[in-house]
Write a protein that holds these residues in place. Sequence first.
Motif, short mmCIF file in Angstrom:
data_model
loop_
_atom_site.label_atom_id
_atom_site.label_comp_id
_atom_site.label_asym_id
_atom_site.label_seq_id
_atom_site.Cartn_x
_atom_site.Cartn_y
_atom_site.Cartn_z
N GLU A 176 -34.42 -22.04 5.49
CA GLU A 176 -34.05 -20.91 6.33
C GLU A 176 -32.80 -20.22 5.80
O GLU A 176 -32.71 -18.97 5.79
N GLN A 177 -31.82 -21.02 5.36
CA GLN A 177 -30.60 -20.42 4.82
C GLN A 177 -30.91 -19.65 3.52
O GLN A 177 -30.35 -18.56 3.29
N THR A 178 -31.77 -20.21 2.71
CA THR A 178 -32.13 -19.52 1.47
C THR A 178 -32.85 -18.20 1.76
O THR A 178 -32.59 -17.16 1.13
N ALA A 179 -33.79 -18.24 2.72
CA ALA A 179 -34.51 -17.02 3.09
C ALA A 179 -33.55 -15.97 3.64
O ALA A 179 -33.65 -14.78 3.34
N ALA A 180 -32.60 -16.41 4.49
CA ALA A 180 -31.64 -15.47 5.05
C ALA A 180 -30.79 -14.84 3.96
O ALA A 180 -30.51 -13.63 3.98
N ARG A 181 -30.34 -15.65 2.99
CA ARG A 181 -29.55 -15.09 1.89
C ARG A 181 -30.37 -14.10 1.06
O ARG A 181 -29.87 -13.06 0.59
N GLN A 182 -31.67 -14.44 0.87
CA GLN A 182 -32.53 -13.58 0.07
C GLN A 182 -32.73 -12.21 0.73
O GLN A 182 -32.58 -11.17 0.09
N VAL A 183 -33.06 -12.22 2.03
CA VAL A 183 -33.31 -10.94 2.70
C VAL A 183 -32.01 -10.17 2.90
O VAL A 183 -31.98 -8.92 2.88
N ARG A 184 -30.90 -10.86 3.06
CA ARG A 184 -29.60 -10.18 3.20
C ARG A 184 -29.27 -9.44 1.92
O ARG A 184 -28.81 -8.28 1.94
N ALA A 185 -29.50 -10.14 0.77
CA ALA A 185 -29.20 -9.49 -0.50
C ALA A 185 -30.08 -8.26 -0.72
O ALA A 185 -29.62 -7.20 -1.19
N ALA A 186 -31.37 -8.38 -0.33
CA ALA A 186 -32.28 -7.25 -0.51
C ALA A 186 -31.88 -6.08 0.39
O ALA A 186 -31.88 -4.90 -0.02
N ALA A 187 -31.54 -6.36 1.66
CA ALA A 187 -31.16 -5.30 2.60
C ALA A 187 -29.89 -4.60 2.15
O ALA A 187 -29.79 -3.35 2.19
N LEU A 188 -28.88 -5.38 1.70
CA LEU A 188 -27.63 -4.77 1.26
C LEU A 188 -27.85 -3.93 0.00
O LEU A 188 -27.24 -2.85 -0.18
N ALA A 189 -28.72 -4.44 -0.90
CA ALA A 189 -28.98 -3.68 -2.13
C ALA A 189 -29.65 -2.34 -1.82
O ALA A 189 -29.31 -1.29 -2.39
N VAL A 190 -30.61 -2.34 -0.89
CA VAL A 190 -31.31 -1.09 -0.53
C VAL A 190 -30.34 -0.14 0.18
O VAL A 190 -30.32 1.07 -0.07
N ALA A 191 -29.51 -0.68 1.10
CA ALA A 191 -28.59 0.17 1.86
C ALA A 191 -27.54 0.81 0.96
O ALA A 191 -27.04 1.92 1.24
N ASP A 192 -27.16 0.10 -0.10
CA ASP A 192 -26.14 0.63 -1.00
C ASP A 192 -26.72 1.53 -2.09
O ASP A 192 -25.96 2.07 -2.93
N SER A 193 -28.02 1.71 -2.14
CA SER A 193 -28.64 2.51 -3.21
C SER A 193 -28.38 4.00 -2.96
O SER A 193 -28.67 4.52 -1.86
N PRO A 194 -27.83 4.75 -3.93
CA PRO A 194 -27.60 6.20 -3.75
C PRO A 194 -28.89 6.96 -3.51
O PRO A 194 -28.91 7.96 -2.77
N SER A 195 -30.00 6.51 -4.12
CA SER A 195 -31.27 7.22 -3.94
C SER A 195 -31.73 7.16 -2.50
O SER A 195 -32.40 8.05 -1.99
N VAL A 196 -31.40 6.05 -1.79
CA VAL A 196 -31.77 5.93 -0.38
C VAL A 196 -30.99 6.96 0.44
O VAL A 196 -31.53 7.63 1.33
N ARG A 197 -29.69 7.08 0.18
CA ARG A 197 -28.89 8.05 0.91
C ARG A 197 -29.40 9.48 0.66
O ARG A 197 -29.46 10.32 1.57
N GLU A 198 -29.74 9.77 -0.58
CA GLU A 198 -30.24 11.10 -0.91
C GLU A 198 -31.58 11.37 -0.23
O GLU A 198 -31.85 12.47 0.29
N ALA A 199 -32.44 10.35 -0.20
CA ALA A 199 -33.75 10.52 0.42
C ALA A 199 -33.64 10.74 1.92
O ALA A 199 -34.43 11.48 2.53
N ILE A 200 -32.64 10.09 2.55
CA ILE A 200 -32.47 10.25 3.99
C ILE A 200 -32.10 11.70 4.34
O ILE A 200 -32.48 12.22 5.39
N ARG A 201 -31.42 12.38 3.41
CA ARG A 201 -31.00 13.76 3.67
C ARG A 201 -32.16 14.75 3.49
O ARG A 201 -32.03 15.93 3.85
#
Length: 562
Positions: free
Chosen positions: A43-68
Amino acid sequence: MRLPRTRPRSLAGQLFAMQVVLIAAVVAGCAVFAYVSGSSQAEQTAARQVRAAALAVADSPSVREAIRTPDPSAVLQPYAEQVRRDTGIAFITIMDTDRKRWTHPDTAQIGATFLGHTEEALAGATFTETYTGTLGPSIRVVTPVRDGEEIIGLVSAGITVDRVSSQVREQLGALALAAGGALALGGLGTYVINARLRRHTHGMNAAELSRLHDYHQATLHAVREGLLMLDGQRRIALINDAGRELLGLDPETEAVGRTVAELNLPAPLTGALLASEARVDELHLTAERVVVVNTRPVVGGERRGTVVTLRDHTELQALTGELDSERGFTQALRSQAHEAANRLHTVVSLIELGRVEEAVEFATAELELAQVLTDRVVGAVEEPVLAALLLGKAAQANERGVELELAEDSLIDDGALPPSLAQRDLVTILGNLIDNAVEAASEGSEGDTVEGAVPAQRTAPQGGAGRARVTVTALADDRDLLLRVSDTGAGIGPEEADEVFRRGWSTHGAGRGLGLALVRQAAHRNGGSVELDRAPEGGARFTVRLPLGDRTAPVRTKEVTA
């Protein structure tokens, strides 16, 4: 009908059952712990894995540009699916601040409202939760998408609980295999150990072993035969009470664990105990006893030790000595009776021939000669045992052509010897010394007589220069009893003086050489000493001194006349 009584399980069987249960419990406990720990870690490994994926997507400049853009889903959906496949997680959902989905693995869910909590993320925090959404229960992370200080969207990445559980189940299969192997290996090892234990305990249970130990201890203390067990290093592994007594060991001293060399036993006895071969009925002397020694090595592939049995031969040896003395007295009396008959025939024949005066003279001379030693012994030695011994030994000596005389300064009153001084020890000391002296004197004389024959010097004066002689001194003063025996034999050389008291020393071959050893033993047992020097007549002279201690009878002085 009575049912047959079942025998309790053997000690090895009980231990085997207990050890198997213990191993099974340990393995089961370890398996449960590993499962719980593995589930938590998954469970801890899964939580770390999805946390890393979510943070990476949220920090992506292309995501911010697409939201606009006017249609964020057109750009974000392919991107989110690509990331999801690359990371192996269950879903990546990108949504606006009102929880309207822009992406979802199921395209039919795009535009619908996100199922879950978003309050903390809207406040600017990243949090983890387990929530049941459209794909079922999942471990998910929700984090904000920032454009500067403004939160313009939310990203949620998650993995289903079923997928985590399947990973744990895969690990559990490997764990169960390892646990089964550990249980089988532990059971096999336990079986081997308990099989060996069963051989050593002969299949007996704990109660039988305890009862056998109690019988063993009772037997050791009950038997009067000494028992000694030595290990392979010649250390004492076991000794019973009789063994301690026969070897003269201090009861207060711990003997178990000591080597035989540390017991300070006589060298011949120590050699017999250390011998690698079996010894059968060997006679040995300790400081106070005569013991019969039997040894047998314990061999089982290699030498494991020695079992020694000891029997007290002291009393039997003393009785044997007394029996030999009685036999000697009987032979002497038989010979004297035969000789007396010859003399009586001589007297009768002289009377028949009318030579009465010569018959009287012959008979009177014989009576005076026999009475001299008797009068001297009876007058000087009032201790009845010693007096009887001297008279008997005098008769034996006379049969061998040896004159036994009592020294003029001999004096022992009746009752002068304390009760603590055993009469048997006195007989052992004086009897053996006289026997050895008579034998030495008879062999050293020029004309040995034949047993049963009348000595040629029979009518010669006592103390004649040509006759073999043994002189005995028996004197009790205020402190000591002195017994001295000297002879006219060849004597003992200085090179043999140290060996003369050793058991087995003899000039007459095997089977002899015990008398002087018994003399020294009896003297030491009574706190006395034995000395050997050269007699004035040229033979050997043995002097024994025994302390008398307190006595109840007064000691009289002997007047010696010129």
